[in-house]
Design a protein around this motif. Structure first.
Motif, PDB file in Angstrom:
ATOM      1  N   ALA A  52      -0.896   7.495  -5.755  1.00 17.11           N
ATOM      2  CA  ALA A  52      -2.279   7.031  -5.826  1.00 17.11           C
ATOM      3  C   ALA A  52      -3.058   7.712  -4.710  1.00 17.11           C
ATOM      4  O   ALA A  52      -2.530   7.918  -3.615  1.00 17.11           O
ATOM      5  CB  ALA A  52      -2.340   5.514  -5.658  1.00 17.11           C
ATOM      6  N   GLU A  61       0.833  -1.203   0.000  1.00 12.50           N
ATOM      7  CA  GLU A  61       0.000   0.000   0.000  1.00 12.50           C
ATOM      8  C   GLU A  61       0.868   1.254   0.000  1.00 12.50           C
ATOM      9  O   GLU A  61       0.566   2.238  -0.670  1.00 12.50           O
ATOM     10  CB  GLU A  61      -0.918   0.010   1.223  1.00 12.50           C
ATOM     11  CG  GLU A  61      -2.016  -1.027   1.139  1.00 12.50           C
ATOM     12  CD  GLU A  61      -2.667  -1.297   2.480  1.00 12.50           C
ATOM     13  OE1 GLU A  61      -1.928  -1.522   3.459  1.00 12.50           O
ATOM     14  OE2 GLU A  61      -3.894  -1.263   2.550  1.00 12.50           O
ATOM     15  N   PRO A 103      -8.690  -5.774  -3.253  1.00 10.37           N
ATOM     16  CA  PRO A 103      -8.462  -7.063  -3.928  1.00 10.37           C
ATOM     17  C   PRO A 103      -7.666  -8.049  -3.071  1.00 10.37           C
ATOM     18  O   PRO A 103      -7.946  -9.246  -3.079  1.00 10.37           O
ATOM     19  CB  PRO A 103      -7.658  -6.678  -5.177  1.00 10.37           C
ATOM     20  CG  PRO A 103      -7.941  -5.244  -5.392  1.00 10.37           C
ATOM     21  CD  PRO A 103      -8.194  -4.644  -4.049  1.00 10.37           C
ATOM     22  N   TRP A 150      -9.204   0.728  -3.311  1.00 11.63           N
ATOM     23  CA  TRP A 150      -9.934  -0.101  -4.281  1.00 11.63           C
ATOM     24  C   TRP A 150      -9.022  -0.886  -5.216  1.00 11.63           C
ATOM     25  O   TRP A 150      -9.404  -1.945  -5.708  1.00 11.63           O
ATOM     26  CB  TRP A 150     -10.913   0.751  -5.100  1.00 11.63           C
ATOM     27  CG  TRP A 150     -12.063   1.207  -4.276  1.00 11.63           C
ATOM     28  CD1 TRP A 150     -12.350   2.489  -3.897  1.00 11.63           C
ATOM     29  CD2 TRP A 150     -13.085   0.390  -3.683  1.00 11.63           C
ATOM     30  NE1 TRP A 150     -13.477   2.515  -3.103  1.00 11.63           N
ATOM     31  CE2 TRP A 150     -13.951   1.242  -2.956  1.00 11.63           C
ATOM     32  CE3 TRP A 150     -13.351  -0.995  -3.682  1.00 11.63           C
ATOM     33  CZ2 TRP A 150     -15.049   0.770  -2.253  1.00 11.63           C
ATOM     34  CZ3 TRP A 150     -14.455  -1.461  -2.981  1.00 11.63           C
ATOM     35  CH2 TRP A 150     -15.287  -0.578  -2.270  1.00 11.63           C
ATOM     36  N   ARG A 151      -7.790  -0.383  -5.473  1.00  4.81           N
ATOM     37  CA  ARG A 151      -6.918  -1.083  -6.414  1.00  4.81           C
ATOM     38  C   ARG A 151      -5.952  -2.035  -5.707  1.00  4.81           C
ATOM     39  O   ARG A 151      -5.450  -2.962  -6.327  1.00  4.81           O
ATOM     40  CB  ARG A 151      -6.113  -0.071  -7.247  1.00  4.81           C
ATOM     41  CG  ARG A 151      -6.967   0.983  -7.956  1.00  4.81           C
ATOM     42  CD  ARG A 151      -7.547   0.449  -9.252  1.00  4.81           C
ATOM     43  NE  ARG A 151      -6.532   0.201 -10.252  1.00  4.81           N
ATOM     44  CZ  ARG A 151      -6.165   1.092 -11.166  1.00  4.81           C
ATOM     45  NH1 ARG A 151      -6.696   2.292 -11.175  1.00  4.81           N
ATOM     46  NH2 ARG A 151      -5.259   0.774 -12.060  1.00  4.81           N
ATOM     47  N   ILE A 152      -5.648  -1.785  -4.431  1.00  6.30           N
ATOM     48  CA  ILE A 152      -4.652  -2.626  -3.753  1.00  6.30           C
ATOM     49  C   ILE A 152      -5.260  -3.373  -2.563  1.00  6.30           C
ATOM     50  O   ILE A 152      -5.324  -4.596  -2.534  1.00  6.30           O
ATOM     51  CB  ILE A 152      -3.442  -1.788  -3.279  1.00  6.30           C
ATOM     52  CG1 ILE A 152      -2.786  -1.114  -4.483  1.00  6.30           C
ATOM     53  CG2 ILE A 152      -2.437  -2.681  -2.543  1.00  6.30           C
ATOM     54  CD1 ILE A 152      -1.707  -0.130  -4.119  1.00  6.30           C
ATOM     55  N   THR A 153      -5.714  -2.595  -1.550  1.00  6.91           N
ATOM     56  CA  THR A 153      -6.162  -3.225  -0.307  1.00  6.91           C
ATOM     57  C   THR A 153      -7.335  -4.176  -0.542  1.00  6.91           C
ATOM     58  O   THR A 153      -7.286  -5.347  -0.142  1.00  6.91           O
ATOM     59  CB  THR A 153      -6.570  -2.158   0.718  1.00  6.91           C
ATOM     60  OG1 THR A 153      -5.629  -1.101   0.675  1.00  6.91           O
ATOM     61  CG2 THR A 153      -6.621  -2.736   2.109  1.00  6.91           C
ATOM     62  N   GLN A 170      -7.901   5.245  -4.414  1.00  7.60           N
ATOM     63  CA  GLN A 170      -7.284   4.340  -5.389  1.00  7.60           C
ATOM     64  C   GLN A 170      -6.516   3.228  -4.685  1.00  7.60           C
ATOM     65  O   GLN A 170      -6.594   2.068  -5.069  1.00  7.60           O
ATOM     66  CB  GLN A 170      -6.339   5.110  -6.306  1.00  7.60           C
ATOM     67  CG  GLN A 170      -7.064   5.834  -7.433  1.00  7.60           C
ATOM     68  CD  GLN A 170      -6.104   6.700  -8.227  1.00  7.60           C
ATOM     69  OE1 GLN A 170      -5.228   7.356  -7.645  1.00  7.60           O
ATOM     70  NE2 GLN A 170      -6.264   6.712  -9.531  1.00  7.60           N
ATOM     71  N   VAL A 171      -5.772   3.609  -3.613  1.00  7.77           N
ATOM     72  CA  VAL A 171      -5.014   2.608  -2.859  1.00  7.77           C
ATOM     73  C   VAL A 171      -5.968   1.554  -2.320  1.00  7.77           C
ATOM     74  O   VAL A 171      -5.713   0.349  -2.419  1.00  7.77           O
ATOM     75  CB  VAL A 171      -4.215   3.260  -1.704  1.00  7.77           C
ATOM     76  CG1 VAL A 171      -3.615   2.191  -0.794  1.00  7.77           C
ATOM     77  CG2 VAL A 171      -3.125   4.159  -2.247  1.00  7.77           C
ATOM     78  N   GLY A 229       1.976   2.080  -3.356  1.00  7.17           N
ATOM     79  CA  GLY A 229       0.914   2.751  -4.101  1.00  7.17           C
ATOM     80  C   GLY A 229       0.871   4.226  -3.778  1.00  7.17           C
ATOM     81  O   GLY A 229       0.770   5.081  -4.660  1.00  7.17           O
TER      82      GLY A 229
END
Lengths: 305, 267
Positions: free
Chosen positions: B172, B164, B184, B179-182, B176-177, B167
């Motif tokens: 980010a 994170e 998933p 929804w795109r990293i944490t 974005q951090v 990111g």
């Protein structure tokens, strides 16, 4: 803390203490609000209800007014103490039986079957299988199997273990049997989780140092699996002492095997004596909290949080 | 292990017997779903498929089953959303009163269901709320919430926070951090929590019984019809649910086992 046994024990260090306190509040607010509104507030409601007095202006059943009728506690407890004794005796017996039955299963899956992962996975699926079929139907199935026309009573009677007019259902035996059966998976899973992480080299080291198998078990295996044993016994004892399905007369219980849960449900939902049901619930919760706290302190697992 | 005092053959033999014991009532329930019985389903009357082909013939059964599904889905959605937020806050943030919040989440799990049920019923009674679908959904969300937090917390704790950070370093936005990293990365934990929560809700009887009023769920239907005899159609629904769940678990096990082996052979 007393509830440590349920807690996830990983105390991984909190990475990067964020300054964004607004985000934390946003994350916490819905959950905390929910717990306050639907857990703490109902407990307060329950305590207030336990002190209610009958409504002097109404002859309706279930009509009460707020008061401070502390006598409720004296009256209800003097009439119902036997149900507490029975509930805790049943729950304790079922917990011990479930532990004795479950430990070897957990040991087999977690330690013995380690060289064969497929067997481990298959056995685990079978242990959790009862979770996927209605708990009420499983209990009713035992009622039929242990019933007067069922196969078990017939065999026991022909062997003269049970007298000709004997029953299994409706007795303390069948209620404890049902409680034990229903909570075995809750006992196996946490013990398995502890044993699965057990380093087998420790057991081998014990043997190399000429410890007998019994000593190895008592001094190495059992202490290392204690967190699982504590979690399993709590996951069994707490729900078992408040259960009223197994002891219900439509299921495995009879008039002389009613538990405190049966009294709470009949006072609340049938007799509509809300204060009595509230007194019984408040006392049940208080006693369980005390038992759990003492138990966790004694077993030395309070540092789990 | 081998040579331990439990002996080589004794322990497997015992485990087989114990597992058979665990399965007896399941087999019984499934066998009696084929019983050619009328109204009560106690003694064996002969084989039929009628219960399976006409499940909804038992009055009120399918409506109760529908209620159970609806309650399970709605309370799972609410509990999973709120619980995931709590779990992230507890693992990732330092704040005052953190241990109080943990305690508040764990006490409901240490409270007997009958007390939770009676407490909620006392509160709904005091507020004059009519018992029904909504009160049961509110009650189920409560007990599912704690289990969601415990399950998701374990997953958050095992996440590598540096991903994170990477990111954020790459500019980010916090959204974005998340929804795109944490999110998933948390998904397997969230999915497990949601499944557990649905299973708990679907099979709950005690809390439901106190807060359902005249509305019936699958478990309260069984409890109430147990006085006269549970219709065989209830066994059909339970058996079908069991088969779907057990096939799902087995497939997941096989798939994750195969993936583990693949990862091992690559390493």
């Amino acid at each position: 803390m007393a509830f440590a046994a349920f807690a996830d024990t990983s105390t991984k260090k909190v990475t990067e203490p964020h300054k964004k306190s607004r985000v934390v509040i946003l994350l916490l607010l819905p959950g905390i609000a929910y717990l306050v509104l639907f857990f703490l507030a109902p407990l307060v409601s329950l305590i207030l209800t336990s002190f209610m007095a009958p409504n002097p202006d109404s002859m309706d059943m279930g009509s009460f007014i707020y008061a401070f009728e502390w006598q409720n506690y004296v009256n209800v407890l003097s009439e119902n103490w036997v149900f507490y004794v029975r509930s805790f005796a049943f729950a304790l017996t079922a917990t011990i039986l479930a532990l004795l039955i479950s430990y070897p299963i957990a040991y087999f899956i977690g330690v013995y079957a380690r060289p064969w992962p497929a067997i481990q996975a298959f056995a685990l699926i079978l242990v959790i299988a009862p979770f996927f079929i209605s708990f009420l139907l499983r209990t009713l199935a035992w009622k039929q199997i242990l019933g007067d026309d069922g196969p078990v009573v017939g065999v026991l009677k022909s062997l003269a273990i049970l007298p000709a007019d004997g029953h299994l259902t409706g007795t303390a035996f069948s209620v404890i049997f049902g409680l034990t059966y229903n909570f075995i998976p809750f006992m196996v899973l946490p013990i398995y989780t502890s044993l699965e992480r057990l380093d087998i080299r420790l057991i081998e080291a014990g043997r190399d140092l000429y410890a007998s198998p019994a000593t190895t078990f008592r001094r190495i295996t059992l202490p290392l699996s204690m967190p699982g044993v504590v979690a399993g016994t709590l996951l069994t004892f707490i729900p078992a002492s408040g259960d009223f399905v197994n002891a219900s007369q439509q299921f495995l219980g009879g008039p002389s095997s009613q538990m405190v849960g049966n009294q709470i449900s009949s006072n609340f939902l049938k007799i509509l004596d809300y204060p009595a049901a509230a007194v019984l619930s408040v006392v049940l919760m208080a006693v369980i909290m005390i038992i759990v706290t003492v138990y966790v302190r004694r077993t030395g697992t309070e540092d789990l949080v | 292990m081998k040579g331990s005092f439990l002996g080589k053959a004794l322990l497997p033999l015992y485990t087989i017997l114990a597992l058979v014991f665990l399965l007896i009532p399941i087999v019984y329930t499934m066998v009696f779903s084929f019983n050619d019985s009328y109204k009560t389903n106690i003694s064996w009357q002969g084989f039929t498929l009628r219960n399976w082909t006409n499940v909804c013939d038992a009055q009120g059964l399918c409506a109760a089953f529908g209620n159970s599904i609806l309650i399970g889905v709605v309370s799972t959605l609410i509990a999973t959303a709120i619980g995931t937020a709590l779990a992230i806050a507890l693992v990732r943030y330092k704040f005052r009163g953190r241990s109080v919040v943990s305690l508040l989440i764990f006490i409901p799990m240490a409270t007997p269901e009958v007390v939770l049920g009676a407490g909620l019923a006392a509160q709904f009674f005091a507020l004059g709320t009519a018992k029904g679908l909504v009160t049961v959904i509110l009650a189920h969300t409560l007990f599912c919430l704690s289990f969601v937090v415990v399950t998701v917390k374990a997953r958050v704790a095992s996440l590598d926070a540096s991903i994170e950070e990477a990111g954020r370093d790459l500019y980010a936005s916090p959204a974005q951090v998340f929804w795109r990293i944490t999110f998933p990365l948390l998904l397997p934990g969230i999915a497990a929590a949601a499944l557990l929560s649905f299973a708990l809700s679907f099979d709950d009887f005690i809390i439901t019984y106190f807060n359902s009023g005249s509305m019936q769920t699958f478990p309260t239907f069984i409890y109430i019809s147990a006085v006269r005899g549970v219709p065989a159609e209830a066994n059909v629904i339970a058996s079908a649910v069991f088969l779907i769940a057990i096939i799902g678990v087995t497939v997941t096990q096989i798939v994750s086992g195969a993936r583990k082996r693949r990862l091992k052979s690559h390493a």
